[in-house]
Design a protein around this motif. Structure first.
Motif, PDB file in Angstrom:
ATOM      1  N   CYS A   1       0.806  -1.225   0.000  1.00 37.73           N
ATOM      2  CA  CYS A   1       0.000   0.000   0.000  1.00 37.73           C
ATOM      3  C   CYS A   1       0.839   1.274   0.000  1.00 37.73           C
ATOM      4  CB  CYS A   1      -0.967   0.008   1.180  1.00 37.73           C
ATOM      5  SG  CYS A   1      -0.162  -0.037   2.796  1.00 37.73           S
ATOM      6  N   ASP A   2       2.148   1.152   0.077  1.00 37.05           N
ATOM      7  CA  ASP A   2       2.988   2.354   0.078  1.00 37.05           C
ATOM      8  C   ASP A   2       4.417   1.995  -0.320  1.00 37.05           C
ATOM      9  OD1 ASP A   2       3.599   5.002   0.291  1.00 37.05           O
ATOM     10  OD2 ASP A   2       3.524   5.090   2.482  1.00 37.05           O
ATOM     11  N   LEU A   3       5.191   3.020  -0.651  1.00 38.99           N
ATOM     12  CA  LEU A   3       6.610   2.852  -0.983  1.00 38.99           C
ATOM     13  C   LEU A   3       7.427   3.779  -0.086  1.00 38.99           C
ATOM     14  CD1 LEU A   3       6.563   2.894  -4.904  1.00 38.99           C
ATOM     15  CD2 LEU A   3       6.689   0.894  -3.409  1.00 38.99           C
ATOM     16  N   PRO A   4       8.608   3.353   0.331  1.00 37.97           N
ATOM     17  CA  PRO A   4       9.449   4.240   1.144  1.00 37.97           C
ATOM     18  C   PRO A   4       9.897   5.444   0.323  1.00 37.97           C
ATOM     19  CG  PRO A   4      10.653   2.265   0.496  1.00 37.97           C
ATOM     20  CD  PRO A   4       9.240   2.033   0.093  1.00 37.97           C
ATOM     21  N   PRO A   5       9.877   6.633   0.908  1.00 30.45           N
ATOM     22  CA  PRO A   5      10.269   7.849   0.160  1.00 30.45           C
ATOM     23  C   PRO A   5      11.694   7.798  -0.360  1.00 30.45           C
ATOM     24  CG  PRO A   5      10.083   8.289   2.528  1.00 30.45           C
ATOM     25  CD  PRO A   5       9.486   6.934   2.290  1.00 30.45           C
ATOM     26  N   GLN A   6      12.538   6.959   0.274  1.00 29.97           N
ATOM     27  CA  GLN A   6      13.950   6.875  -0.151  1.00 29.97           C
ATOM     28  C   GLN A   6      14.099   6.359  -1.581  1.00 29.97           C
ATOM     29  OE1 GLN A   6      12.705   5.757   2.689  1.00 29.97           O
ATOM     30  NE2 GLN A   6      13.967   6.399   4.423  1.00 29.97           N
ATOM     31  N   LEU A   7      13.064   5.718  -2.108  1.00 32.78           N
ATOM     32  CA  LEU A   7      13.174   5.179  -3.474  1.00 32.78           C
ATOM     33  C   LEU A   7      13.351   6.286  -4.511  1.00 32.78           C
ATOM     34  CD1 LEU A   7      10.677   2.178  -3.772  1.00 32.78           C
ATOM     35  CD2 LEU A   7      13.043   2.220  -3.001  1.00 32.78           C
ATOM     36  N   SER A   8      12.968   7.506  -4.154  1.00 28.38           N
ATOM     37  CA  SER A   8      13.145   8.617  -5.099  1.00 28.38           C
ATOM     38  C   SER A   8      14.618   8.907  -5.363  1.00 28.38           C
ATOM     39  CB  SER A   8      12.454   9.878  -4.578  1.00 28.38           C
ATOM     40  OG  SER A   8      13.010  10.279  -3.342  1.00 28.38           O
ATOM     41  N   ASP A   9      15.509   8.315  -4.569  1.00 32.41           N
ATOM     42  CA  ASP A   9      16.949   8.495  -4.781  1.00 32.41           C
ATOM     43  C   ASP A   9      17.460   7.677  -5.972  1.00 32.41           C
ATOM     44  OD1 ASP A   9      17.030  10.143  -2.559  1.00 32.41           O
ATOM     45  OD2 ASP A   9      17.619   8.540  -1.187  1.00 32.41           O
ATOM     46  N   LEU A  10      16.633   6.757  -6.471  1.00 32.18           N
ATOM     47  CA  LEU A  10      17.051   5.893  -7.580  1.00 32.18           C
ATOM     48  C   LEU A  10      16.919   6.657  -8.897  1.00 32.18           C
ATOM     49  CD1 LEU A  10      15.360   2.605  -6.336  1.00 32.18           C
ATOM     50  CD2 LEU A  10      17.810   3.137  -6.326  1.00 32.18           C
ATOM     51  N   LYS A  11      17.968   7.299  -9.306  1.00 28.08           N
ATOM     52  CA  LYS A  11      17.929   8.190 -10.456  1.00 28.08           C
ATOM     53  C   LYS A  11      17.836   7.468 -11.798  1.00 28.08           C
ATOM     54  CE  LYS A  11      18.293  11.581  -7.612  1.00 28.08           C
ATOM     55  NZ  LYS A  11      17.059  12.327  -7.255  1.00 28.08           N
ATOM     56  N   LYS A  12      18.147   6.176 -11.811  1.00 31.74           N
ATOM     57  CA  LYS A  12      18.088   5.436 -13.075  1.00 31.74           C
ATOM     58  C   LYS A  12      16.777   4.669 -13.232  1.00 31.74           C
ATOM     59  CE  LYS A  12      23.090   4.816 -13.572  1.00 31.74           C
ATOM     60  NZ  LYS A  12      24.181   3.831 -13.797  1.00 31.74           N
TER      61      LYS A  12
END
Length: 339
Positions: free
Chosen positions: A170-181
């Protein structure tokens, strides 16, 4: 009397001595038995690991210069530690194996580029997954995963993430936005009620599937996904679209079938990159019929709820609200307005 007492005392002492000796002998025999059992167990374990390793080696193939472990429809509920002897593997493809757990030693496979464990029974993802800094594709669809660990954000080369049909995420950790590729994400058939902020902050995201969730609306900040060209949102509960969707200049495919949309925003008429849309099975306020085609070929190519439908709907919606004057040229669409 004294002689009798001495005899009895001597007999008792001898009996006690023999009992002690027998006890020690029994202890030694028991220890020897346990040692033999442990040795036999160790030998059996060694034999089983060698057999398992030999079996795993049979499943390794070389394809396009890449060492791949490929197992299909063969039961492996757990993976043995002897798999570490194949640490050179660059790709795992384990499908329909009933695998229940990703081993914690997964982090030692530093050469892994693709980890494909789709269609198994995995319930969790270990934090050691974050040690796979060479990983480009993480494919975990059709499992039983409930939680996505933040450590995935350490997989700095990740380009493709698939978590479809886990039914509980139901959610994703906000840290995943660090994955630039990261450019491709599949989250369909889960329990999302909104688009996670992590996705909105992925400036390089190009392909997203969130169909079959419980989305009720799209955020105004959806246009922050500037490079997105494909967006699947079918089978949700979306009631309206934000005006900012018109700012998504690279969007070419948008699927919104089976939602609760009542209208199509006028801003979408200026989305010149759109090549495919689908508004089928929505309770739209206006019932629009497309102009008749000139020939059978045009009729076959016409999409009943596609691009042409969208433009006609917007045109008629603007007419209804008095924002544009009715066009006097060309065929007029048939329209039934719900009052």
């Amino acid at each position: 009397m004294n002689e009798t007492a001495v005899c009895v005392g001597t007999f008792t002492a001898v009996k006690t001595l023999w009992e002690v000796r027998i006890h020690k002998i029994n202890e030694e025999l028991q220890k020897e038995k346990e040692f033999r059992q442990k040795s036999a167990g160790r030998l059996l374990l060694v034999w089983e690991e060698r057999a398992a390793l030999a079996k795993l080696k049979e499943k390794v193939i070389n394809e396009d210069g890449r060492a791949i472990l490929r197992i299909e429809e063969e039961e492996w509920k757990t993976l043995p530690s002897c798999l570490l002897k194949l640490a050179h593997l660059q790709e795992w493809q384990l499908h329909r194996t009933s695998l229940q757990k990703i081993p914690h030693f997964i982090g030692r496979f530093h050469s892994l580029v693709v980890l494909d464990l789709s269609r198994n029974s995995i319930e969790s993802v270990p934090k050691e997954i974050g040690q796979l800094t060479s990983l480009q594709e993480l494919l975990l669809s059709y499992n039983r995963i409930k939680f996505v660990p933040k450590e995935i954000s350490n997989c700095i080369n990740l380009e493709r993430l698939e978590l479809a049909v886990n039914r509980s995420i139901c959610d994703l950790p906000p840290q995943l936005s660090d994955l630039k590729k990261l450019s491709h994400i599949d989250l369909c058939m889960n329990q999302f009620t909104s688009i996670p902020s992590a996705l909105l902050n992925m400036s390089n995201l190009e392909w997203l599937d969130m169909g079959g969730n419980k989305l009720q609306e799209l955020p105004d900040a959806i246009d922050r996904m500037e490079k997105l060209h494909t967006l699947w949102l079918q089978r949700n509960e979306i009631t309206s679209l934000p005006e900012t969707i018109g700012n998504m200049r690279n969007l070419s495919t948008l699927v919104l079938s089976n939602n609760k949309l009542q209208t199509i925003p006028a801003c979408m008429k200026d989305m010149t990159s759109l090549r495919f849309v689908n508004f089928r099975d929505n309770p739209l306020e206006l019932e629009v019929t497309l102009p008749p085609c000139e020939n059978e070929e045009e009729e076959e190519q016409q999409e009943m709820f596609g691009i042409e439908f969208m433009h006609v709907y917007i045109q008629e919606s603007l007419k209804k609200t008095g924002n544009v004057e009715s066009s006097t040229s060309g065929p007029s669409p048939v329209i039934n307005a719900s009052e």
